[in-house]
Design an enzyme around this catalytic site. Sequence first.
Site: not given
Length: 396
Positions: A42, A297, A322
């Site tokens: 995703s 995110d 990330k």
Amino acid sequence: MDKRIEKIEAKEILDSRGKPTLEVSVYAGGMTGTFSVPSGRSKGSHEMVSIDVQKAIASVAHLNDTLKGFSLDDQESLDSKLIALDGTKDKSKLGGNALLGVSVAYAKVGAKLSGKEIFEYLQEIAGIESFNKIPRLYINLVNGGEHSRSPLVFQEYHVVPETENIREALEQASRIQSKLQELVEKEFGVIILGDEGGFVLNTSSVEKPLELLAQAIKNSDLEGKIKLSLDVAASSFFKNGKYVIGNKEYEKEELINLYKNLVSKYGIFSIEDPLQEEDFEGFAEFRKETKISAVGDDLTVTNPERVNNAIEKKSIDAVIIKPNQIGTLTETLEAMRVARENGVDCIVSHRSGETEDTFIADLAWAFGCLGLKAGAPNQEVRKVKYERLCQIQEHK
Ligand code: PGA
Ligand code: ZN
């Protein structure tokens, strides 16, 4: 440290979904640093581009020719060089996966050569102020959205133990997971696990998992010791300008109201990507209305510019970090620095397709981050990351 890169190598390995991914090793001074690159499903649309693994291996072979002899103690120069050699904005020429593999493996061999733990080495090269927090574990026990094949659109339901003792947190989460399993078996008659090791429930009710989690926490005698958070990954159910949940369509304001109800009923303290990835203003509205934490995110994609934009628009309280959303370690650290200097917390995160690598645990520890989000501990690739945090805490 007058050591230089002797060789860079890459090979194909399989990730937790059984998909090919890249493992990169940098050799120097008789030592090796190895990093295996995870992959998301995703993904935010502003993430770097990962290319086909065989092509990425060819990119690494090319980088080996160019970077042989490169000095070992200059992460920023290495990463600038990687970015320049690629030459594209989204790292699509050499592949973000190839660049990140080289970037992190280089840091790992640097740490080894200087006789430091990875988190210590990161502290040394980054100069980011630590918030001195013990990272909380964001443990994903129910998988929906693109990590499952269920009608549940919210992607992740986390339990977050409040204790600062990481091993205890891990044990509490495992206890809740087994109590939850009993409840899921009773209600759905079957146990199915999603990409991140959490349960997949055959329901479109976004409230059902919260009911079951609250019950599982009670059955584990852990009431008052565990908080709940969500990653709804709202872009994944944003269709033609509306948020589609089950057979209902929600306007932004209606969705925020739905969150408000869930927050007051279940005491959720934080929601990641509550709105679609371009709606910086909507995130700010969400914060004002719900008074809980908004986590970016897909909104921020570990990109220093987008993190900065989210800060200016007052969109976020915390940001997901990330490394493989942005593609080099220096840019990852820069995104963390921007967040830090503006009082925004960082939650370091794995990807849904993971490997045995534990680098992100060191990254979360190094700067006293708010959390480490690494899925459910029943999957080995997730557990090793939580175990690495335990190990650091127990031996520091
Ligand atoms: P991904 O999901 O790794 O599939 O992108 C994780 C997340 O959205 O946090
Ligand atoms: Zn997310």
